[in-house]
Motif scaffolding. Sequence first.
Motif, PDB file in Angstrom:
ATOM      1  N   TYR A   1       0.852  -1.192   0.000  1.00 50.68           N
ATOM      2  CA  TYR A   1       0.000   0.000   0.000  1.00 50.68           C
ATOM      3  C   TYR A   1       0.887   1.240   0.000  1.00 50.68           C
ATOM      4  O   TYR A   1       1.776   1.384   0.844  1.00 50.68           O
ATOM      5  N   ALA A   2       0.625   2.147  -0.944  1.00 51.50           N
ATOM      6  CA  ALA A   2       1.449   3.340  -1.078  1.00 51.50           C
ATOM      7  C   ALA A   2       1.074   4.376  -0.027  1.00 51.50           C
ATOM      8  O   ALA A   2      -0.106   4.606   0.236  1.00 51.50           O
ATOM      9  N   VAL A   3       2.058   4.999   0.568  1.00 49.46           N
ATOM     10  CA  VAL A   3       1.940   6.127   1.506  1.00 49.46           C
ATOM     11  C   VAL A   3       1.083   5.765   2.718  1.00 49.46           C
ATOM     12  O   VAL A   3       1.581   5.579   3.820  1.00 49.46           O
ATOM     13  N   GLY A   4      -0.216   5.679   2.538  1.00 44.68           N
ATOM     14  CA  GLY A   4      -1.107   5.383   3.649  1.00 44.68           C
ATOM     15  C   GLY A   4      -2.537   5.151   3.176  1.00 44.68           C
ATOM     16  O   GLY A   4      -2.898   5.492   2.050  1.00 44.68           O
ATOM     17  N   ASN A   5      -3.354   4.562   4.057  1.00 47.74           N
ATOM     18  CA  ASN A   5      -4.763   4.208   3.839  1.00 47.74           C
ATOM     19  C   ASN A   5      -4.899   2.772   3.318  1.00 47.74           C
ATOM     20  O   ASN A   5      -4.240   2.376   2.360  1.00 47.74           O
ATOM     21  N   PHE A   6      -5.782   2.043   3.975  1.00 43.04           N
ATOM     22  CA  PHE A   6      -6.174   0.665   3.695  1.00 43.04           C
ATOM     23  C   PHE A   6      -5.175  -0.376   4.199  1.00 43.04           C
ATOM     24  O   PHE A   6      -5.536  -1.543   4.322  1.00 43.04           O
ATOM     25  N   GLU A   7      -3.922   0.010   4.501  1.00 42.67           N
ATOM     26  CA  GLU A   7      -3.029  -0.985   5.082  1.00 42.67           C
ATOM     27  C   GLU A   7      -3.484  -1.374   6.478  1.00 42.67           C
ATOM     28  O   GLU A   7      -3.261  -2.508   6.920  1.00 42.67           O
ATOM     29  N   ASP A   8      -4.159  -0.460   7.177  1.00 40.72           N
ATOM     30  CA  ASP A   8      -4.669  -0.801   8.508  1.00 40.72           C
ATOM     31  C   ASP A   8      -5.863  -1.744   8.403  1.00 40.72           C
ATOM     32  O   ASP A   8      -5.991  -2.695   9.179  1.00 40.72           O
ATOM     33  N   ASP A   9      -6.747  -1.518   7.416  1.00 40.26           N
ATOM     34  CA  ASP A   9      -7.867  -2.444   7.201  1.00 40.26           C
ATOM     35  C   ASP A   9      -7.357  -3.830   6.822  1.00 40.26           C
ATOM     36  O   ASP A   9      -7.910  -4.852   7.260  1.00 40.26           O
ATOM     37  N   ASP A  10      -6.316  -3.878   6.011  1.00 45.10           N
ATOM     38  CA  ASP A  10      -5.710  -5.145   5.595  1.00 45.10           C
ATOM     39  C   ASP A  10      -5.237  -5.925   6.825  1.00 45.10           C
ATOM     40  O   ASP A  10      -5.525  -7.125   6.969  1.00 45.10           O
ATOM     41  N   TRP A  11      -4.504  -5.257   7.698  1.00 46.89           N
ATOM     42  CA  TRP A  11      -3.959  -5.923   8.885  1.00 46.89           C
ATOM     43  C   TRP A  11      -5.073  -6.397   9.811  1.00 46.89           C
ATOM     44  O   TRP A  11      -4.997  -7.497  10.375  1.00 46.89           O
ATOM     45  N   ILE A  12      -6.119  -5.590   9.941  1.00 44.65           N
ATOM     46  CA  ILE A  12      -7.234  -5.961  10.814  1.00 44.65           C
ATOM     47  C   ILE A  12      -7.978  -7.181  10.270  1.00 44.65           C
ATOM     48  O   ILE A  12      -8.455  -8.025  11.051  1.00 44.65           O
ATOM     49  N   VAL A  13      -8.076  -7.321   8.954  1.00 47.95           N
ATOM     50  CA  VAL A  13      -8.690  -8.522   8.383  1.00 47.95           C
ATOM     51  C   VAL A  13      -7.931  -9.758   8.834  1.00 47.95           C
ATOM     52  O   VAL A  13      -8.528 -10.773   9.246  1.00 47.95           O
ATOM     53  N   ARG A  14      -6.609  -9.690   8.796  1.00 43.83           N
ATOM     54  CA  ARG A  14      -5.809 -10.834   9.228  1.00 43.83           C
ATOM     55  C   ARG A  14      -5.987 -11.108  10.719  1.00 43.83           C
ATOM     56  O   ARG A  14      -6.033 -12.272  11.139  1.00 43.83           O
ATOM     57  N   VAL A  15      -6.080 -10.054  11.517  1.00 37.68           N
ATOM     58  CA  VAL A  15      -6.308 -10.232  12.952  1.00 37.68           C
ATOM     59  C   VAL A  15      -7.595 -11.008  13.189  1.00 37.68           C
ATOM     60  O   VAL A  15      -7.638 -11.964  13.989  1.00 37.68           O
ATOM     61  N   ARG A  16      -8.634 -10.635  12.490  1.00 40.02           N
ATOM     62  CA  ARG A  16      -9.931 -11.289  12.691  1.00 40.02           C
ATOM     63  C   ARG A  16      -9.947 -12.709  12.140  1.00 40.02           C
ATOM     64  O   ARG A  16     -10.604 -13.594  12.698  1.00 40.02           O
ATOM     65  N   MET A  17      -9.227 -12.943  11.052  1.00 46.48           N
ATOM     66  CA  MET A  17      -9.167 -14.301  10.519  1.00 46.48           C
ATOM     67  C   MET A  17      -8.472 -15.250  11.492  1.00 46.48           C
ATOM     68  O   MET A  17      -8.751 -16.450  11.497  1.00 46.48           O
ATOM     69  N   LEU A  18      -7.590 -14.710  12.296  1.00 47.06           N
ATOM     70  CA  LEU A  18      -6.879 -15.542  13.266  1.00 47.06           C
ATOM     71  C   LEU A  18      -7.720 -15.859  14.499  1.00 47.06           C
ATOM     72  O   LEU A  18      -7.286 -16.604  15.376  1.00 47.06           O
ATOM     73  N   GLY A  19      -8.916 -15.300  14.572  1.00 52.08           N
ATOM     74  CA  GLY A  19      -9.828 -15.625  15.660  1.00 52.08           C
ATOM     75  C   GLY A  19      -9.910 -14.591  16.762  1.00 52.08           C
ATOM     76  O   GLY A  19     -10.587 -14.813  17.768  1.00 52.08           O
ATOM     77  N   TYR A  20      -9.252 -13.448  16.603  1.00 45.35           N
ATOM     78  CA  TYR A  20      -9.290 -12.400  17.621  1.00 45.35           C
ATOM     79  C   TYR A  20     -10.478 -11.464  17.403  1.00 45.35           C
ATOM     80  O   TYR A  20     -10.988 -11.320  16.287  1.00 45.35           O
ATOM     81  N   ARG A  21     -10.850 -10.802  18.493  1.00 42.19           N
ATOM     82  CA  ARG A  21     -11.909  -9.791  18.443  1.00 42.19           C
ATOM     83  C   ARG A  21     -11.296  -8.412  18.623  1.00 42.19           C
ATOM     84  O   ARG A  21     -10.179  -8.266  19.127  1.00 42.19           O
ATOM     85  N   LEU A  22     -12.032  -7.396  18.208  1.00 42.83           N
ATOM     86  CA  LEU A  22     -11.602  -6.008  18.317  1.00 42.83           C
ATOM     87  C   LEU A  22     -12.483  -5.291  19.326  1.00 42.83           C
ATOM     88  O   LEU A  22     -13.666  -5.618  19.471  1.00 42.83           O
ATOM     89  N   ALA A  23     -11.921  -4.308  20.002  1.00 38.75           N
ATOM     90  CA  ALA A  23     -12.701  -3.582  21.009  1.00 38.75           C
ATOM     91  C   ALA A  23     -12.342  -2.098  20.991  1.00 38.75           C
ATOM     92  O   ALA A  23     -11.200  -1.721  20.696  1.00 38.75           O
ATOM     93  N   VAL A  24     -13.328  -1.279  21.349  1.00 39.92           N
ATOM     94  CA  VAL A  24     -13.144   0.157  21.520  1.00 39.92           C
ATOM     95  C   VAL A  24     -13.243   0.469  23.009  1.00 39.92           C
ATOM     96  O   VAL A  24     -14.202   0.064  23.672  1.00 39.92           O
ATOM     97  N   ALA A  25     -12.227   1.165  23.527  1.00 38.42           N
ATOM     98  CA  ALA A  25     -12.256   1.611  24.918  1.00 38.42           C
ATOM     99  C   ALA A  25     -12.848   3.020  24.939  1.00 38.42           C
ATOM    100  O   ALA A  25     -12.146   4.006  24.668  1.00 38.42           O
ATOM    101  N   GLY A  26     -14.137   3.113  25.246  1.00 41.23           N
ATOM    102  CA  GLY A  26     -14.808   4.407  25.250  1.00 41.23           C
ATOM    103  C   GLY A  26     -14.342   5.334  26.354  1.00 41.23           C
ATOM    104  O   GLY A  26     -14.619   6.541  26.304  1.00 41.23           O
ATOM    105  N   ASP A  27     -13.635   4.788  27.338  1.00 38.03           N
ATOM    106  CA  ASP A  27     -13.115   5.629  28.415  1.00 38.03           C
ATOM    107  C   ASP A  27     -11.649   6.011  28.174  1.00 38.03           C
ATOM    108  O   ASP A  27     -10.936   6.413  29.102  1.00 38.03           O
TER     109      ASP A  27
END
Length: 547
Positions: free
Chosen positions: A276-302
């Motif tokens: 991915y050039a410069v920036g954008n979508f490389e973070d979405d790419d990495w998160i797809v792999r995280v989820r495929m490995l069975g992990y969940r994502l969370a937002v800390a609202g505090d």
Amino acid sequence: MKKSEIQPHRVRKNNQSNLQQRSQLRVGAQLSGSHPHRIGASAKVFLHAAGGRNRRNASRKGRRSHRILRNTKLYKQGYNRGYEDGVLQGQNSFGIVFEGVSIIIPTYNQRDYVLQCVSSIEKHTPAPYEIIVVDNASQDGTADALLRKGGMVRVAALEKNRGFAGGVNQGLMMAKGRHIVVLNNDTLVTPGWLENMMTCLNSDPQIGVVGPVTNYIGGDQQIEVPYREVEDMWSFAANQNRPDPEKHRVTDRLVGFCWLFSRDLFERVGYLDEGYAVGNFEDDDWIVRVRMLGYRLAVAGDAFIHHFGSVSMRALGEQDFNTVNKGNEQFYSQKWGEPQALIAETSRLSQTPYSDPQTRSQAKVSSSAAERDLGQPAAGFSSENSLATSPFRRSSDFYPEGAFLVDLKGDVYVLRSGQRRKLNIPVPRGISPVLVAKPDLMGIPVGEPLVSAGDIWNGSLEPHLPLAVTSDPGVAYTDVSIVAAADAPEGWYLVSAGKRRKFVSTYAAERWGISSRHVHQIGNEQLHSIPEGWPIIAPPQLLNPNL
């Protein structure tokens, strides 16, 4: 002449001699700061004294020069010894993890923003932590300013701009903390930000990555804020960051402006894709792999941090930004196809009991690794139930059977039955091993090396298929082939060890050397009669030769 007339003359002469002697004494006194008399006579004596002083000064200068040379030599010797000791200590400490957080900040030509960001971390983050700023060849003196700042900041000044993904990867390679934060340079962290995110991460072993809330971002991490000026932000953040687990929530996407995750997760997922050039979508790419490995994502609202917003990307200008963004979006789509459907399919497969011994064996390996990483039995696995699966996988679990892998040292391995088997013979002609990073390679258990050409056999219908089948003594060879259903030729599958594994995209197949000439069409009913295995993904592109 009378004798009486001569005597006074002698007396006068003697008197003059005495006077000269006394004047010389006076001059000596004058040199020590007494009487300024007898200028003529004193000039001679002064010149004589000056000559002596010059000789003494020259002698002193010679001794001083000798001392300087000696001290310079000793300094250089000490410096070289210190450098050698530092290198040795660095080598000995390589891979040693400290119980703290490595905060990675990639930056490019945003000196003032990154200095503000670093200062906010130092003020609002309890130790232990380290800050790793990766400067992507900035021209505004960013690296020098950070080096002058000192403190807990480590600076990696790259010779070229490697973009967001390349900058983050450099920081990940350098990181020594048990936990890792990836942080944009145009952010200001606030009191309690890290503690509250860490509480969220530790609240559930299935949570792999945590992100904060902010004033400016895409997705559901953006919240309404009452302030307009940064000076008014701090009071709002103080109220927002009161610890409150009720503000923690699971999400499907986390933007890469701020991530918190463990080293264990990084070693499973691997580096960001530098395609991915410069920036954008490389973070979405990495998160797809995280989820495929069975992990969940969370937002800390505090956990609220202020985000000025896309400062580096806006610096490109609207036209260049749109060009980069569109190109990255196309690459993302080409690589993943329908990523959300893929994640759902992987989740479904993880709930399906394995039916063949080989896959059960791989599941046990993954479960054992998960137990070591979590320090507790892996959820869903029991020694009494060999059909249960591990909740966490590795990126290498989604690589094709028989793939030739190569590391930075040039060592080649063949992936077989969940093991990496070193190739101690020349690589077969026509094979181009695929470069994999150290975290990916080290996560694969080591198998017996391959020491003869007879250990590698390609039993597929296509003799030039760039995958290998290895055989142990007494074990029959297993065919490997690439197939597609006659009524859906765009979907390619690897059939190996009694499993059909779908390539998630044509791009993924091509990254492993597969092309349309390797694909053989079979009946749809025949294809679907073969049990499913994990899908096959493309390994990330790594443009930094040091990873």
